[in-house]
Scaffold this motif. Structure first.
Motif, short mmCIF file in Angstrom:
data_model
loop_
_atom_site.label_atom_id
_atom_site.label_comp_id
_atom_site.label_asym_id
_atom_site.label_seq_id
_atom_site.Cartn_x
_atom_site.Cartn_y
_atom_site.Cartn_z
N ILE A 1 23.79 1.94 8.60
CA ILE A 1 22.60 2.78 8.46
C ILE A 1 22.01 3.17 9.81
O ILE A 1 21.52 4.30 9.97
N SER A 2 22.06 2.29 10.79
CA SER A 2 21.50 2.64 12.10
C SER A 2 22.28 3.78 12.74
O SER A 2 21.69 4.70 13.34
N LEU A 3 23.60 3.75 12.59
CA LEU A 3 24.42 4.85 13.12
C LEU A 3 24.24 6.12 12.30
O LEU A 3 24.25 7.23 12.85
N PHE A 4 24.05 5.97 11.00
CA PHE A 4 23.73 7.14 10.17
C PHE A 4 22.45 7.80 10.67
O PHE A 4 22.40 9.02 10.86
N ASN A 5 21.41 7.01 10.88
CA ASN A 5 20.13 7.57 11.33
C ASN A 5 20.26 8.22 12.71
O ASN A 5 19.64 9.27 12.97
N LYS A 6 21.04 7.62 13.58
CA LYS A 6 21.24 8.18 14.92
C LYS A 6 21.82 9.58 14.84
O LYS A 6 21.29 10.53 15.47
N TYR A 7 22.87 9.74 14.04
CA TYR A 7 23.58 11.02 14.05
C TYR A 7 22.95 12.06 13.12
O TYR A 7 23.04 13.26 13.41
N ILE A 8 22.28 11.63 12.06
CA ILE A 8 21.59 12.62 11.24
C ILE A 8 20.40 13.19 12.00
O ILE A 8 20.06 14.37 11.88
N SER A 9 19.78 12.36 12.86
CA SER A 9 18.69 12.85 13.70
C SER A 9 19.19 13.86 14.73
O SER A 9 18.56 14.90 14.98
N LEU A 10 20.35 13.58 15.32
CA LEU A 10 20.93 14.52 16.27
C LEU A 10 21.30 15.84 15.59
O LEU A 10 21.17 16.92 16.17
N SER A 11 21.75 15.75 14.35
CA SER A 11 22.14 16.97 13.62
C SER A 11 20.94 17.85 13.30
O SER A 11 21.10 19.03 12.98
N ALA A 12 19.75 17.28 13.35
CA ALA A 12 18.53 18.01 12.97
C ALA A 12 17.84 18.64 14.18
O ALA A 12 16.72 19.15 14.05
N GLN A 13 18.48 18.62 15.34
CA GLN A 13 17.83 19.12 16.55
C GLN A 13 17.64 20.64 16.54
O GLN A 13 16.81 21.16 17.28
N THR A 14 18.41 21.34 15.73
CA THR A 14 18.19 22.77 15.56
C THR A 14 17.65 23.01 14.15
O THR A 14 17.72 22.13 13.29
N ASP A 15 17.14 24.21 13.92
CA ASP A 15 16.61 24.54 12.59
C ASP A 15 17.73 24.83 11.59
O ASP A 15 17.48 24.88 10.38
N TRP A 16 18.94 25.05 12.08
CA TRP A 16 20.06 25.40 11.21
C TRP A 16 20.50 24.21 10.39
O TRP A 16 20.58 23.08 10.88
#
Length: 314
Positions: free
Chosen positions: A275-290
Motif C-alpha cells: 500500500i505504501s508503494l501504491f500511494n507513492k505512485y498513484i500520487s505521482l500519477s496525479a501530478q497533472t490534471d490528465w
C-alpha cells in the motif's frame, strides 16, 4: 538480402534451440539470415548455437562475444551486422511460428506508409506447456491502439506488442536505437527510437505468428520476486518515453505517458498489497490534471479506500 533476423543470447541453453529451429524452418520467397550474438554465455548456449551453424551455414551467422558485454552492446553488434532490407528481432527464448517472416515482409512491401509491423503472439508457460493468453489482444490498453499506430501510441499507452514480434525497415540510424541508460527494459526505447527515426506508421498483423515463453528466468518471473526491479522498470519506461522530445512529440503526450506509467506501477503494487508503494505512485500519477481513464480518476480520488480501489481493479 531481404530480411535479417537478429537474436541476442545469454545463458539460454534450454530455449535457444527451439528458437532457432522455428527460424531456420521458415518458408520464404526471399533470402534471409539469422544472426545470433552469444554474449559470452556461461552455460551450453554456444554449443547449441554452433550445432545450428553446422546444420544451416547458409542461414545462421554467429557473433561470439569474448566477454560479457550486456544486452545493449550485444544489440548494437547485431544491428551493425544486419544487411537485410528489413530487420526482425527475436529474443533467444521465444519462438517463431510458420509464416512469420513471409507475412511480415509482405506487409511492409505492400504498405509503404508503415515503417514497422508486429503480430499477435501466444503467451505460454514453459514448464506446463499451457497457452496462458495472447499478448496483443489481452493487452490492457488494446482498445486504444488502432490497426496502424504511431510513436505517440507507444509513448502514451506503453509497449503494446511483444518484443519478438517486431519487423522494421533497416535504416542508417539503427546505431542510435539502443538506449544503454535503460538497465532492464530495452525493447520499449528500441521501439520508440526506431519509430521516431523511421517515421510512418506501425502496422499490425492479427495472425498468431510467435510464442512468448514464460519461464523461471524470464522478465516477468524475475520482476515478481523483486520490488526494486519493478521500480527500475518504471525508470526505464520513463527514460524510453522521454525520447519523444527528440522527435518533436508534444510535451503533453509525454506527460500523459508518464502519468500512465505511474498509474500502472501503482496498480501493480496495489494488487500485491504494497500500500505504501501504491500511494507513492498513484500520487505521482496525479501530478497533472490528465486522467488515463475512469479507473485512474477513481484511484486518485479514493486512494485511502484500499478495498474500494481493489474492487476497481477486479
Amino acid at each position: 538480402m531481404k530480411v535479417s533476423v537478429i537474436v541476442p543470447v545469454y545463458n539460454l541453453e534450454h530455449y535457444v534451440g527451439p528458437c532457432l529451429e522455428g527460424l531456420v524452418r521458415q518458408k520464404t520467397s526471399f533470402d534471409f539470415e539469422v544472426i545470433v550474438a552469444n554474449d559470452c554465455s556461461t552455460d551450453a548456449s554456444l554449443s547449441v548455437i554452433n550445432s545450428y551453424l553446422t546444420a544451416y551455414p547458409y542461414i545462421i551467422k554467429v557473433i561470439e562475444q569474448r566477454e560479457n558485454k550486456g544486452l545493449a552492446a550485444n544489440m548494437l553488434k547485431l544491428l551493425s551486422s544486419a544487411t537485410g532490407e528489413y530487420i526482425a528481432y527475436v529474443d533467444g527464448d521465444d519462438m517463431a511460428l510458420p509464416g512469420k517472416l513471409q507475412l511480415q515482409a509482405d506487409y511492409l512491401d505492400n504498405n509503404p506508409d508503415c515503417s514497422m509491423v508486429y503480430h499477435e503472439s501466444e503467451v505460454f508457460d514453459s514448464q506446463s506447456g499451457n497457452i496462458t493468453g495472447h499478448y496483443v489482444a489481452d493487452y490492457y490498453n488494446h482498445k486504444y491502439i488502432p490497426d496502424k499506430a504511431d510513436i505517440t501510441h507507444l509513448i502514451r499507452y506503453g509497449s503494446f506488442f511483444q518484443a519478438s514480434s517486431l519487423m522494421l525497415r533497416n535504416h542508417p540510424n539503427t546505431d542510435k536505437t539502443v538506449d544503454a541508460k535503460c538497465k532492464i527494459i530495452l525493447d520499449q526505447p528500441f521501439q520508440i527510437l526506431n519509430a521516431g527515426y523511421l517515421g510512418g506508421s506501425i502496422g499490425r498483423i492479427d495472425k498468431i505468428l510467435g510464442q512468448y515463453r514464460i519461464h523461471p528466468d524470464s522478465f516477468g518471473a524475475k520482476t515478481l520476486k523483486d520490488y526494486a526491479r519493478r521500480e527500475q522498470v518504471l525508470r526505464d519506461q520513463l527514460q524510453a518515453i522521454s525520447h519523444g522530445a527528440d522527435f518533436y512529440i508534444e510535451q503533453s503526450c509525454i506527460e500523459q505517458g508518464q502519468a500512465h506509467y505511474y498509474l500502472a506501477t501503482a496498480m501493480y503494487f496495489l494488487k500485491l498489497g504494497e500500500i505504501s508503494l501504491f500511494n507513492k505512485y498513484i500520487s505521482l500519477s496525479a501530478q497533472t490534471d490528465w486522467r488515463f481513464d475512469k479507473r485512474h480518476e477513481y484511484l486518485v480520488e479514493n486512494r485511502s479506500d484500499v478495498e474500494g480501489c481493489l474492487r476497481v481493479l477486479s
